[in-house]
Design a protein around this motif. Structure first.
Motif, PDB file in Angstrom:
ATOM      1  N   LEU A 160      44.749  30.804  58.611  1.00  0.00           N
ATOM      2  CA  LEU A 160      45.695  29.733  58.927  1.00  0.00           C
ATOM      3  C   LEU A 160      45.779  28.685  57.832  1.00  0.00           C
ATOM      4  N   GLY A 161      44.818  28.683  56.910  1.00  0.00           N
ATOM      5  CA  GLY A 161      44.837  27.693  55.845  1.00  0.00           C
ATOM      6  C   GLY A 161      43.744  27.985  54.842  1.00  0.00           C
ATOM      7  N   ALA A 162      43.770  27.240  53.740  1.00  0.00           N
ATOM      8  CA  ALA A 162      42.788  27.445  52.678  1.00  0.00           C
ATOM      9  C   ALA A 162      42.279  26.103  52.168  1.00  0.00           C
ATOM     10  N   LEU A 163      40.985  26.050  51.894  1.00  0.00           N
ATOM     11  CA  LEU A 163      40.388  24.913  51.205  1.00  0.00           C
ATOM     12  C   LEU A 163      40.158  25.343  49.763  1.00  0.00           C
ATOM     13  N   VAL A 164      40.868  24.707  48.832  1.00  0.00           N
ATOM     14  CA  VAL A 164      40.762  25.060  47.424  1.00  0.00           C
ATOM     15  C   VAL A 164      39.805  24.088  46.744  1.00  0.00           C
ATOM     16  N   LEU A 165      38.716  24.612  46.196  1.00  0.00           N
ATOM     17  CA  LEU A 165      37.762  23.773  45.472  1.00  0.00           C
ATOM     18  C   LEU A 165      38.160  23.684  44.002  1.00  0.00           C
ATOM     19  N   ALA A 166      37.933  22.514  43.412  1.00  0.00           N
ATOM     20  CA  ALA A 166      38.266  22.289  42.010  1.00  0.00           C
ATOM     21  C   ALA A 166      37.106  21.584  41.322  1.00  0.00           C
ATOM     22  N   ASP A 167      37.075  21.688  39.992  1.00  0.00           N
ATOM     23  CA  ASP A 167      36.028  21.097  39.156  1.00  0.00           C
ATOM     24  C   ASP A 167      36.731  20.323  38.045  1.00  0.00           C
ATOM     25  N   THR A 168      36.415  19.034  37.892  1.00  0.00           N
ATOM     26  CA  THR A 168      37.126  18.217  36.907  1.00  0.00           C
ATOM     27  C   THR A 168      36.869  18.660  35.464  1.00  0.00           C
ATOM     28  N   ARG A 169      35.826  19.444  35.224  1.00  0.00           N
ATOM     29  CA  ARG A 169      35.560  19.939  33.872  1.00  0.00           C
ATOM     30  C   ARG A 169      36.550  21.035  33.473  1.00  0.00           C
ATOM     31  N   ARG A 170      37.225  21.625  34.470  1.00  0.00           N
ATOM     32  CA  ARG A 170      38.161  22.714  34.192  1.00  0.00           C
ATOM     33  C   ARG A 170      39.230  22.767  35.284  1.00  0.00           C
ATOM     34  N   LEU A 171      39.948  21.664  35.413  1.00  0.00           N
ATOM     35  CA  LEU A 171      40.974  21.565  36.455  1.00  0.00           C
ATOM     36  C   LEU A 171      42.037  22.647  36.330  1.00  0.00           C
ATOM     37  N   ALA A 172      42.377  23.025  35.091  1.00  0.00           N
ATOM     38  CA  ALA A 172      43.444  24.000  34.889  1.00  0.00           C
ATOM     39  C   ALA A 172      43.128  25.338  35.558  1.00  0.00           C
ATOM     40  N   ASP A 173      41.843  25.635  35.749  1.00  0.00           N
ATOM     41  CA  ASP A 173      41.475  26.903  36.380  1.00  0.00           C
ATOM     42  C   ASP A 173      41.919  26.967  37.841  1.00  0.00           C
ATOM     43  N   SER A 174      42.192  25.819  38.439  1.00  0.00           N
ATOM     44  CA  SER A 174      42.577  25.793  39.857  1.00  0.00           C
ATOM     45  C   SER A 174      44.049  26.108  40.072  1.00  0.00           C
ATOM     46  N   PHE A 175      44.879  25.978  39.027  1.00  0.00           N
ATOM     47  CA  PHE A 175      46.319  26.183  39.201  1.00  0.00           C
ATOM     48  C   PHE A 175      46.632  27.593  39.681  1.00  0.00           C
ATOM     49  N   GLU A 176      45.990  28.578  39.084  1.00  0.00           N
ATOM     50  CA  GLU A 176      46.251  29.965  39.457  1.00  0.00           C
ATOM     51  C   GLU A 176      45.879  30.214  40.916  1.00  0.00           C
TER      52      GLU A 176
END
Length: 231
Positions: A122-138
């Motif tokens: 029903l939904g997703a929690l997307v984790l991100a890391d400020t050292r490599r934010l661009a990796d979260s876009f995909e």
């Protein structure tokens, strides 16, 4: 979301968390399948371990020299294992809302598996890391292609650059309605805030009508946080 009745209560959980439970109690429950997604090494396995009320399932394998060309460890010097299939945990919120958390591998080669795991969520929690934010876009693109509502939780590593929520929201180019929270995946309270932000976002987007699930007893973030932190 499903409403189901579970079996009889079972024995207690593992010794590392005496409060953990086994089987769900024999009463009506509102069940939600949620995906915990994010790039390689962002803390998905840790967050599920932190939050789960049951002994968690993990499919971790040791990192090898063979994987170095495809798994970038530049900002992850202490990482020695990686998820190769799925992490699984469960958390019951006040109001008999039961969250099933499915953690997915973050590497591109596992994306077909990700799609299978995400089916029915029903939904997703997307984790991100400020050292490599661009990796979260995909990852966010993949979640959006699946049509899943999602929230973003920035896992604040000790050596990572610190930014305000407004700055992070701008850099991640998030829709105004998409929740964004800061957390430490090792800390239960902050991780719980992130998961509840996603749960509320999912519930707010559910259609109204006679066939919609009954979520009138679903908790808000403050009530759930207080209840779950009680000994």
């Amino acid at each position: 979301m499903d409403s189901a009745r579970s079996g009889s209560p079972g024995p207690g959980g593992p010794a590392d968390r005496p409060g953990r439970v086994g089987y769900l109690p024999d009463r009506d429950q509102t069940l939600m399948k949620l995906v915990v997604a994010g790039p390689f090494g962002v803390g998905k396995t840790t967050l599920i371990r932190t939050l789960s009320e049951i002994a968690t399932l993990h499919t971790e394998e040791a990192m090898t020299e063979t994987g170095r060309p495809v798994d970038d460890l530049a900002d992850l010097p202490e990482k020695t294992t990686t998820t190769v299939a799925v992490d699984f945990g469960r958390l019951t919120l006040p109001g008999n809302v039961v969250l099933y958390m499915f953690g997915t591998p973050g590497q591109r080669r596992f994306f077909p598996l990700w799609q299978d795991i995400a089916r029915g969520a029903l939904g997703a929690l997307v984790l991100a890391d400020t050292r490599r934010l661009a990796d979260s876009f995909e990852i966010m693109d993949m979640v959006e292609e699946q049509g899943l509502p999602y929230a973003v939780a920035v896992n604040c590593f000790p050596d990572a650059p610190a930014h305000s929520v407004d700055v992070l929201r701008a850099h991640l180019d998030l829709h105004p309605a998409t929740p964004l929270v800061l957390c430490d995946a090792r800390e239960r309270g902050a991780s719980l805030d992130a998961l509840i932000a996603l749960t509320e976002h999912v519930l707010d987007g559910l259609p109204a009508g006679p066939d919609a699930p009954d979520v009138t007893d679903a908790p808000d973030a403050s009530d759930a946080a207080v209840a779950l932190e009680q000994p």
